[in-house]
Scaffold this active site. Structure first.
Site, PDB file in Angstrom:
ATOM      1  N   GLU A  28       5.704   1.712  -3.493  1.00 15.83           N
ATOM      2  CA  GLU A  28       6.854   2.579  -3.201  1.00 15.83           C
ATOM      3  C   GLU A  28       7.818   2.603  -4.389  1.00 15.83           C
ATOM      4  O   GLU A  28       8.373   3.660  -4.729  1.00 15.83           O
ATOM      5  CB  GLU A  28       7.605   2.079  -1.952  1.00 15.83           C
ATOM      6  CG  GLU A  28       6.767   2.032  -0.692  1.00 15.83           C
ATOM      7  CD  GLU A  28       6.045   0.707  -0.489  1.00 15.83           C
ATOM      8  OE1 GLU A  28       5.601   0.086  -1.475  1.00 15.83           O
ATOM      9  OE2 GLU A  28       5.930   0.305   0.678  1.00 15.83           O
TER      10      GLU A  28
ATOM     11  N   CYS B 228       7.726  -3.026   2.679  1.00 22.00           N
ATOM     12  CA  CYS B 228       8.364  -4.335   2.845  1.00 22.00           C
ATOM     13  C   CYS B 228       9.887  -4.175   2.822  1.00 22.00           C
ATOM     14  O   CYS B 228      10.411  -3.103   2.517  1.00 22.00           O
ATOM     15  CB  CYS B 228       7.899  -5.285   1.743  1.00 22.00           C
ATOM     16  SG  CYS B 228       8.683  -4.967   0.148  1.00 22.00           S
TER      17      CYS B 228
ATOM     18  N   ASN C 207       2.473 -13.389 -13.382  1.00 20.03           N
ATOM     19  CA  ASN C 207       3.738 -13.957 -12.905  1.00 20.03           C
ATOM     20  C   ASN C 207       4.080 -13.176 -11.632  1.00 20.03           C
ATOM     21  O   ASN C 207       4.715 -12.134 -11.689  1.00 20.03           O
ATOM     22  CB  ASN C 207       4.826 -13.811 -13.966  1.00 20.03           C
ATOM     23  CG  ASN C 207       6.080 -14.554 -13.578  1.00 20.03           C
ATOM     24  OD1 ASN C 207       6.033 -15.583 -12.920  1.00 20.03           O
ATOM     25  ND2 ASN C 207       7.219 -14.020 -13.959  1.00 20.03           N
ATOM     26  N   TYR C 208       3.564 -13.647 -10.492  1.00 21.61           N
ATOM     27  CA  TYR C 208       3.478 -12.844  -9.270  1.00 21.61           C
ATOM     28  C   TYR C 208       4.727 -12.019  -8.961  1.00 21.61           C
ATOM     29  O   TYR C 208       4.641 -10.879  -8.530  1.00 21.61           O
ATOM     30  CB  TYR C 208       3.190 -13.738  -8.054  1.00 21.61           C
ATOM     31  CG  TYR C 208       1.824 -14.366  -8.029  1.00 21.61           C
ATOM     32  CD1 TYR C 208       0.889 -14.156  -9.046  1.00 21.61           C
ATOM     33  CD2 TYR C 208       1.463 -15.200  -6.973  1.00 21.61           C
ATOM     34  CE1 TYR C 208      -0.362 -14.746  -9.013  1.00 21.61           C
ATOM     35  CE2 TYR C 208       0.211 -15.798  -6.925  1.00 21.61           C
ATOM     36  CZ  TYR C 208      -0.695 -15.570  -7.952  1.00 21.61           C
ATOM     37  OH  TYR C 208      -1.926 -16.162  -7.905  1.00 21.61           O
TER      38      TYR C 208
HETATM   39  N1  THU Z   1       2.997  -4.247  -1.503  1.00 20.17           N
HETATM   40  C1  THU Z   1       3.408  -2.978  -1.835  1.00 20.17           C
HETATM   41  O1  THU Z   1       2.945  -2.391  -2.832  1.00 20.17           O
HETATM   42  N2  THU Z   1       4.336  -2.393  -1.034  1.00 20.17           N
HETATM   43  C2  THU Z   1       4.917  -3.004   0.029  1.00 20.17           C
HETATM   44  O2  THU Z   1       5.983  -2.622   0.463  1.00 20.17           O
HETATM   45  C3  THU Z   1       4.209  -4.142   0.631  1.00 20.17           C
HETATM   46  C4  THU Z   1       3.501  -5.001  -0.372  1.00 20.17           C
HETATM   47  C5  THU Z   1       2.035  -4.911  -2.388  1.00 20.17           C
HETATM   48  C6  THU Z   1       2.640  -6.036  -3.204  1.00 20.17           C
HETATM   49  C7  THU Z   1       1.421  -6.877  -3.519  1.00 20.17           C
HETATM   50  O3  THU Z   1       0.807  -6.341  -4.694  1.00 20.17           O
HETATM   51  C8  THU Z   1       0.487  -6.637  -2.335  1.00 20.17           C
HETATM   52  O4  THU Z   1       0.993  -5.493  -1.648  1.00 20.17           O
HETATM   53  C9  THU Z   1       0.402  -7.813  -1.382  1.00 20.17           C
HETATM   54  O5  THU Z   1       1.660  -8.163  -0.923  1.00 20.17           O
HETATM   55 ZN    ZN Z   2       7.565  -3.467  -1.110  1.00 23.36          ZN
END
Ligand code: THU
Ligand code: ZN
Length: 143
Positions: free
Chosen positions: A58, A89, A50-51
């Site tokens: 972080e 993100c 469940n994405y």
């Molecule tokens: N992802 C992180 O773990 N941290 C971030 O801030 C950016 C995105 C992960 C979420 C997902 O598992 C993968 O990177 C692709 O988006």
């Molecule tokens: Zn993130």
């Protein structure tokens, strides 16, 4: 140029990549946070079928630190293991801002170089306890 392998916190973020659970995106992320007393906690992303349940690296690093009694951070490092210059993100920037001042340095792995940002530069406006208190006070004034 800074060699990422010369930055001990970034090396910890790179090492955390190995624990990532990423069957869906196949995009591992590692994060490391250094606390005010010099302790280091790491995290990796942990995905879910469940994405939207997926945990970001972080978030996992901050959770690990906070559940061990730390809520003041001095430095953050993030790596994706590829030369894409990953940065936290938007959601993770807010999560970090709960515990980090705007001056806290966020270093991001660029493969053969390190990009450095102040958290306040990545997220100039945050939602904080003060935001909620000010809204509460404003509501009180209207009544
Ligand atoms: N992802 C992180 O773990 N941290 C971030 O801030 C950016 C995105 C992960 C979420 C997902 O598992 C993968 O990177 C692709 O988006
Ligand atoms: Zn993130």
């Amino acid at each position: 140029m800074t060699d990422p392998s010369d930055d001990p916190l970034l090396v910890r973020a790179r090492e955390a990549l190995a624990d990532a659970y990423v069957p869906y995106s196949e995009y591992p992320v590692g994060a490391a946070v250094r606390t005010a007393d010099g302790s280091v906690f790491v995290g990796c992303n942990i995905e879910n079928a469940n994405y939207s349940n997926s945990l970001h690296a972080e978030e996992v690093a901050i959770a690990e630190a906070v559940k061990n009694g730390h809520d003041e951070f001095e430095r953050v490092a993030v790596s994706s293991g590829v030369r894409d210059g990953v940065t936290p993100c938007g959601m993770c920037r807010q999560t970090l801002a709960e515990f980090c001042d705007g001056e806290v340095e966020v270093v991001c792995d660029e493969g053969d170089d390190v990009a450095s940002y102040a958290l306040g530069e990545l997220l100039p406006n945050t939602i904080s306890l003060e935001t909620l208190e000010e809204a509460d006070a404003a509501r009180g004034r209207e009544e």
